[in-house]
Write a protein that holds these residues in place. Structure first.
Motif, PDB file in Angstrom:
ATOM      1  N   LEU A 151       0.844  -1.209   0.000  1.00 28.42           N
ATOM      2  CA  LEU A 151       0.000   0.000   0.000  1.00 28.42           C
ATOM      3  C   LEU A 151       0.873   1.250   0.000  1.00 28.42           C
ATOM      4  CD1 LEU A 151      -2.669  -1.211   2.588  1.00 28.42           C
ATOM      5  CD2 LEU A 151      -3.123  -0.671   0.180  1.00 28.42           C
ATOM      6  N   ALA A 152       1.974   1.188   0.764  1.00 34.89           N
ATOM      7  CA  ALA A 152       2.912   2.318   0.783  1.00 34.89           C
ATOM      8  C   ALA A 152       3.596   2.447  -0.577  1.00 34.89           C
ATOM      9  CB  ALA A 152       3.941   2.123   1.888  1.00 34.89           C
ATOM     10  N   ARG A 154       2.518   1.431  -3.551  1.00 38.71           N
ATOM     11  CA  ARG A 154       1.569   1.911  -4.570  1.00 38.71           C
ATOM     12  C   ARG A 154       1.440   3.436  -4.493  1.00 38.71           C
ATOM     13  NH1 ARG A 154       0.353   0.248  -8.885  1.00 38.71           N
ATOM     14  NH2 ARG A 154      -0.011  -1.828  -8.057  1.00 38.71           N
ATOM     15  N   ARG A 155       1.394   3.929  -3.267  1.00 39.57           N
ATOM     16  CA  ARG A 155       1.243   5.366  -3.057  1.00 39.57           C
ATOM     17  C   ARG A 155       2.523   6.109  -3.476  1.00 39.57           C
ATOM     18  NH1 ARG A 155      -3.341   8.488  -2.653  1.00 39.57           N
ATOM     19  NH2 ARG A 155      -2.391  10.517  -2.347  1.00 39.57           N
ATOM     20  N   TYR A 158       2.552   6.374  -7.089  1.00 38.22           N
ATOM     21  CA  TYR A 158       1.547   7.359  -7.508  1.00 38.22           C
ATOM     22  C   TYR A 158       2.049   8.779  -7.300  1.00 38.22           C
ATOM     23  CZ  TYR A 158      -2.944   9.896  -7.258  1.00 38.22           C
ATOM     24  OH  TYR A 158      -3.982  10.780  -7.418  1.00 38.22           O
ATOM     25  N   GLU A 159       2.692   9.020  -6.151  1.00 42.84           N
ATOM     26  CA  GLU A 159       3.091  10.392  -5.826  1.00 42.84           C
ATOM     27  C   GLU A 159       4.402  10.805  -6.493  1.00 42.84           C
ATOM     28  OE1 GLU A 159       2.960  11.196  -1.579  1.00 42.84           O
ATOM     29  OE2 GLU A 159       0.979  10.271  -1.394  1.00 42.84           O
ATOM     30  N   THR A 247       1.727   6.313  14.690  1.00 44.54           N
ATOM     31  CA  THR A 247       0.505   5.506  14.835  1.00 44.54           C
ATOM     32  C   THR A 247       0.796   4.050  14.496  1.00 44.54           C
ATOM     33  OG1 THR A 247      -0.193   5.874  12.557  1.00 44.54           O
ATOM     34  CG2 THR A 247      -0.953   7.465  14.206  1.00 44.54           C
ATOM     35  N   LEU A 250      -0.991   1.833   9.672  1.00 46.80           N
ATOM     36  CA  LEU A 250      -0.508   2.618   8.541  1.00 46.80           C
ATOM     37  C   LEU A 250      -1.555   3.648   8.099  1.00 46.80           C
ATOM     38  CD1 LEU A 250       1.755   2.867   6.357  1.00 46.80           C
ATOM     39  CD2 LEU A 250       0.438   1.231   4.987  1.00 46.80           C
ATOM     40  N   HIS A 251      -2.835   3.208   8.075  1.00 44.59           N
ATOM     41  CA  HIS A 251      -3.866   4.090   7.531  1.00 44.59           C
ATOM     42  C   HIS A 251      -4.104   5.345   8.371  1.00 44.59           C
ATOM     43  CE1 HIS A 251      -6.517   1.080   9.851  1.00 44.59           C
ATOM     44  NE2 HIS A 251      -6.502   2.172  10.563  1.00 44.59           N
ATOM     45  N   SER A 252      -3.634   5.351   9.622  1.00 41.40           N
ATOM     46  CA  SER A 252      -3.854   6.532  10.472  1.00 41.40           C
ATOM     47  C   SER A 252      -2.850   7.651  10.204  1.00 41.40           C
ATOM     48  CB  SER A 252      -3.770   6.146  11.950  1.00 41.40           C
ATOM     49  OG  SER A 252      -4.722   5.165  12.254  1.00 41.40           O
ATOM     50  N   ARG A 253      -1.857   7.387   9.336  1.00 44.36           N
ATOM     51  CA  ARG A 253      -0.819   8.398   9.094  1.00 44.36           C
ATOM     52  C   ARG A 253      -1.272   9.416   8.055  1.00 44.36           C
ATOM     53  NH1 ARG A 253       3.445   4.113   9.199  1.00 44.36           N
ATOM     54  NH2 ARG A 253       2.894   3.068  11.153  1.00 44.36           N
ATOM     55  N   LYS A 254      -0.750  10.617   8.191  1.00 41.84           N
ATOM     56  CA  LYS A 254      -1.039  11.660   7.205  1.00 41.84           C
ATOM     57  C   LYS A 254      -0.490  11.252   5.841  1.00 41.84           C
ATOM     58  CE  LYS A 254      -2.740  15.206   9.791  1.00 41.84           C
ATOM     59  NZ  LYS A 254      -3.495  14.259  10.642  1.00 41.84           N
ATOM     60  N   SER A 255       0.719  10.660   5.848  1.00 40.97           N
ATOM     61  CA  SER A 255       1.355  10.274   4.591  1.00 40.97           C
ATOM     62  C   SER A 255       1.749   8.808   4.643  1.00 40.97           C
ATOM     63  CB  SER A 255       2.613  11.125   4.363  1.00 40.97           C
ATOM     64  OG  SER A 255       3.386  10.556   3.315  1.00 40.97           O
ATOM     65  N   LEU A 256       1.602   8.116   3.507  1.00 40.19           N
ATOM     66  CA  LEU A 256       2.046   6.710   3.441  1.00 40.19           C
ATOM     67  C   LEU A 256       3.447   6.607   2.877  1.00 40.19           C
ATOM     68  CD1 LEU A 256      -0.970   4.617   2.058  1.00 40.19           C
ATOM     69  CD2 LEU A 256      -0.555   5.454   4.353  1.00 40.19           C
TER      70      LEU A 256
END
Lengths: 390, 133, 350
Positions: A151-152, A154-155, A158-159, A247, A250-256
């Motif tokens: 998930l990290a 993929r992001r 993307y970024e 956190t 992982l999903h609770s973070r502002k950035s992955l």
């Protein structure tokens, strides 16, 4: 508060890999004895033991694990304390030992890290490791660790336009280093194409983007720097030991795409040592997955955010290049017996700073090294800056 | 099965069935799952309950082909971090097939599914998953 | 009823996305696709995903029903789930649904089973309790992930779906003018505890079972209410296949056109407890105020519940609030027999 300067006077580790014939207690005894012999501790009283292990309860059904270590290393009745911070257990154990010596509480401390992972089927090991993330809100939903890092990844793709080839180049480089390390789980080089063609585990991560499930143990002996000089000509001083948290999920973070805990811990370490990333000659980073190394070398300040993939593909992190990253082979090729990893990183950096790294993996003129050990998907990060004492 | 006991699952039913979370009246931020302490405001925080709409977008995604124990039958499956319309992010499976259409930014909505089963005779754990709209 | 108006406040449906074409099943068993499709009047059937069961289907339908009715789910005083594929032999599906729609804790809830008619029996229970003033609304659900033994004729028909109806005395979309039931002990179809698949009497399930009960209950209702078949705008029957409802209509003197809107088994298979309710759902989705509907269910074992329903003005303003049955029927993805076997866990080792 006046803190004492602390040095590593001895290191030892087992080979990492699938040790079908050795159990947890044999592994820790082997690493411990090698470290004690390396430190020439004969006749010296050891004051305390700190052990990093993540999941002995789930992997071998054994808790109270440092009592077992003290017992099987013949160290009773010294205090023996377990430290657990998932995959950062070893690094945090080292930091705990460091604090014990720096504070003056203890003079001679053994820090061990170990994990015996091959006594359960792979699916169950995956469940045990999943406990490093949020059991109730990640693992419960079927998100394994490869999935979380995917998930990290993929992001990050993307970024920043990071590519599969860039991810794969981390594995290629670390296998090249691992091939030179007699302690490594995988001692052979692999091609970029082999990584790209290997079995998909969690898109976009293939089996070669993942660190393996390994058995192993590592140990270091700590002393006050002044006393260390009585034991070795080459004490390795720990200049900074920093740690930060984030956190659990992982999903609770502002950035992955960045680990806040890494950024905070490294900032504090560099401030404490008045250094910049350029001062670091060799660094063991936490590459549990290829994407983790790319994020690490960015968060540690070796490369700009988003440029870590290209830099790796361009060879800038290879042995004796711009910055030598993971000369041991990293978690990827040297192996990842979870609790042992953070301590193993300190063992490798000690060898590098002493000029003892074998088989052509010595970084030329290495004077300052760093270890970067991460727990879970980034909820814990612990960093050590080390230097050969003058 | 990941060791979640009966009482553990039972306590999570409101959150897992109905996306109940927390809202801080002090800073205005929403949280999922429920938190007792606002990480932004800590002791100044005024946390209350809130129920999320179940609408969101894909923030990141993966496709698991190597499942852990307990998920063998479901594999392969898509997992995503979903950003809810109200702000918080969560991790969930994306169901109804066609992983090709699972993209960052794609709108999704909550559905009710089985998450895990404790073998053929054990408890069935239900909760949210998401599907593409 | 008893001087009080009672009826449907709102309704909702759910059908899983996956389908298997009857032809794909004939491929495995060496039958002729054309003959099977024509013989059963079934083109394809719905297949639940691996993580779907009668409870998850019921929740989706119930959530749609609450949305459609526009009520506060806390006002639901009774929740009944009729199914022959309850996920647990002991532990109610109804509590799962009640919790998932936020109706807990002030309500009564129970699971029902009467082969394919438990859902309509649940409506009757809710009607009586609402008329008695025990609570404001009752929810009746029929939900099944129907079982059929591999290779059996049922394998072509056993589909999956759910329908939920909210019953009350005000704010109605349709009034239930009358209901009656016809029940005997007729062993045409059963499943013993622990058995994976139902057993049935083949042709015995037809004349002495389905037709005898459906026709008798329907005639009873017609006599009781004095309604003439010509006054009915729609007729919905339990639909184990695409043929039986048309034959039943013919026997009652109801033209086939009045049956077609409520006949959805040809597209999603026999959804057992949900079958007649999904048929009613389909009719209500298009019916105009003032139109009258006959619905007669059938449950093996055996019994039929017949209902005379009049559509009210209130139906217009609630249209479009929740997803329509047609949208579920239309959204589909075909699977091969192997995937179907995995989804339905028909391999013994699963």
């Amino acid at each position: 508060m006046i803190m004492r300067r602390v040095a590593i006077v001895g290191v030892g580790m087992t080979e990492f890999g699938e040790h079908w014939e050795l159990g947890y207690r044999e592994l820790v005894a082997q690493a411990g004895v090698r470290a004690i012999e390396d430190a020439k501790l004969q006749g010296v009283k050891i004051d305390a033991l700190y052990g990093g292990t993540m999941a002995a309860g789930k992997l071998i059904g054994q808790e109270h694990i440092t009592a077992l270590i003290a017992d099987y290393m013949g160290l009773n009745p010294i205090p023996a304390t377990r430290v657990e911070a998932a995959c950062a257990s070893g690094g945090v154990a080292l930091r705990t030992g460091y604090m014990a010596v720096a504070s003056g509480m203890h003079d001679v401390v053994v820090v061990g890290g170990a994990e015996k992972m091959t006594d359960v089927p792979t699916g169950e090991a995956a469940i045990a490791l999943g406990g490093a993330g949020d059991q109730e809100w990640e693992l419960f939903m079927g998100a394994t660790f490869p999935a979380l890092y995917a998930l990290a990844a993929r992001r990050h793709m993307y970024e920043y336009g990071t590519t599969r080839e860039m991810l794969a180049s981390v594995a290629v480089k670390n296998h090249a280093n691992g091939a030179k390390n007699p302690y490594a789980h995988f001692r052979k080089e692999i091609s970029l194409q082999a990584v790209l063609d290997s079995k998909m585990i969690a898109d976009p991560l293939t089996i070669f983007d993942c660190s393996p499930i390994s058995d192993g143990a590592a140990a270091v002996i700590l002393m006050p720097l002044e006393k260390a000089k009585e034991h070795t000509d080459m004490p390795i001083e720990i200049l900074a030991s920093t740690q930060a948290s984030d956190t659990l999920a992982l999903h609770s973070r502002k950035s992955l795409t960045e680990l806040m805990a890494t950024k905070v811990a490294v900032r504090r370490a560099l401030e404490a040592t008045k250094m910049t990333p350029k001062d670091i000659d060799v660094c063991e980073v936490h590459d549990c997955f290829t994407i983790a190394e790319i994020m690490a070398i960015e968060d540690l300040g070796f490369f700009e955010k988003g440029k870590g993939g290209q830099a790796t593909l361009d060879g800038e992190t290879a042995l004796n290049s711009k910055i030598s990253i993971n000369t041991s082979g990293g978690l990827k090729a040297c192996g990842h017996p979870v609790g042992a990893t953070g301590v193993k990183q300190a063992v490798e950096i000690t060898w590098q700073l002493r000029g003892e790294a074998q088989n052509g993996r010595q970084v030329k003129g290495a004077e300052i090294g760093m270890t970067h050990n991460v727990g879970g998907s980034g909820a814990t990060c612990v960093i050590h800056v080390m230097k050969r004492a003058d | 099965m990941t060791g979640t006991g009966l009482a553990l699952t039972w306590r999570k039913i409101p959150e897992r069935y109905n996306l109940l979370g927390s809202h801080c009246d002090n800073c205005g931020e929403n949280f999922f799952p429920i938190r007792n302490i606002c990480p932004n405001c800590r002791r100044k925080g005024r946390m209350g309950g809130t129920k999320f709409s179940g609408k969101g977008v894909i923030y990141s995604h993966t496709f698991v082909t190597s499942p852990p124990t307990g998920f063998e039958l479901e594999a392969p499956y898509a997992i995503a971090i979903v950003q809810l319309a109200e702000g918080p992010k969560l991790t969930a499976q994306i169901v109804d097939g066609d992983y090709e259409k699972v993209k960052i930014g794609a709108p999704v909505e909550m559905v009710f599914r089985k998450i895990q089963e404790d073998g053929k005779e054990g408890l069935i754990h239900y909760g949210f998953k998401f599907k593409l709209i | 009823m008893n001087g009080k108006t009672v009826g449907i406040v709102g309704y909702g449906s759910y059908v899983p996305k996956f389908r298997i074409d009857a032809e794909e099943i004939t491929r495995i068993w060496g039958e002729e696709a054309k003959r099977v499709k024509e013989g059963l009047g079934i083109q394809e059937k719905s297949v639940p995903d691996i993580d779907e069961d009668a409870a998850t289907l019921a929740v989706e339908a119930a959530r749609n029903a609450v949305k459609h009715a526009g009520i506060d789910s806390k006002e639901i005083g009774a929740l009944y789930v009729g199914s022959e594929s309850h996920p647990y032999a002991v532990k109610p599906t109804a509590t799962i649904v009640a919790e998932a729609i936020g109706a807990t804790p002030n309500l009564t809830a129970v699971d029902m089973e009467f082969a394919c008619k438990a859902g309509t029996a649940a409506i009757q229970c809710c009607m009586g309790m609402c008329v008695a003033g025990m609570f404001k609304y009752g929810m009746a659900i029929g939900s099944d992930t129907s079982q059929g033994r591999p290779g059996d004729a049922l394998e072509y028909s056993a589909g999956a779906g759910a329908a939920a109806f909210i019953i009350g005395t005000e704010n109605l979309v349709a009034e239930i003018e009358a209901t009656c039931s016809f029940t005997t002990d007729t062993p045409d179809f059963w499943r013993r505890p622990g058995a994976d698949f139902p057993s049935h009497g083949g042709r015995f399930t037809g004349e002495p079972a389905y037709f005898k009960h459906v026709i008798s209950a329907s005639k009873m209702l017609i006599e009781k209410t004095g309604v003439k078949p010509a006054e009915l705008d729609y007729a919905v029957f339990h639909q184990p296949n695409g043929k039986f409802p048309l034959q039943a209509a013919k026997m009652l003197g109801i033209p086939a056109e009045k049956v077609k809107q409520g006949l959805i088994t040809p597209y999603i298979g026999n959804t057992y407890s949900a079958a007649s309710l999904l048929g009613l759902n389909s009719v209500l989705d298009v019916a105009k105020p003032g139109e009258r509907i006959l619905m007669t269910s059938f449950g093996s074992g055996a019994g039929s519940d017949a209902f005379l329903i009049r559509v009210l003005d209130g139906i217009e303003k609630k249209r479009g609030r929740a997803r329509s049955l047609q949208s579920y029927v239309d959204e589909k993805e075909y699977v091969e027999y192997g995937v179907y076997v995995k989804h339905r866990r028909k391999l013994k080792s699963l």
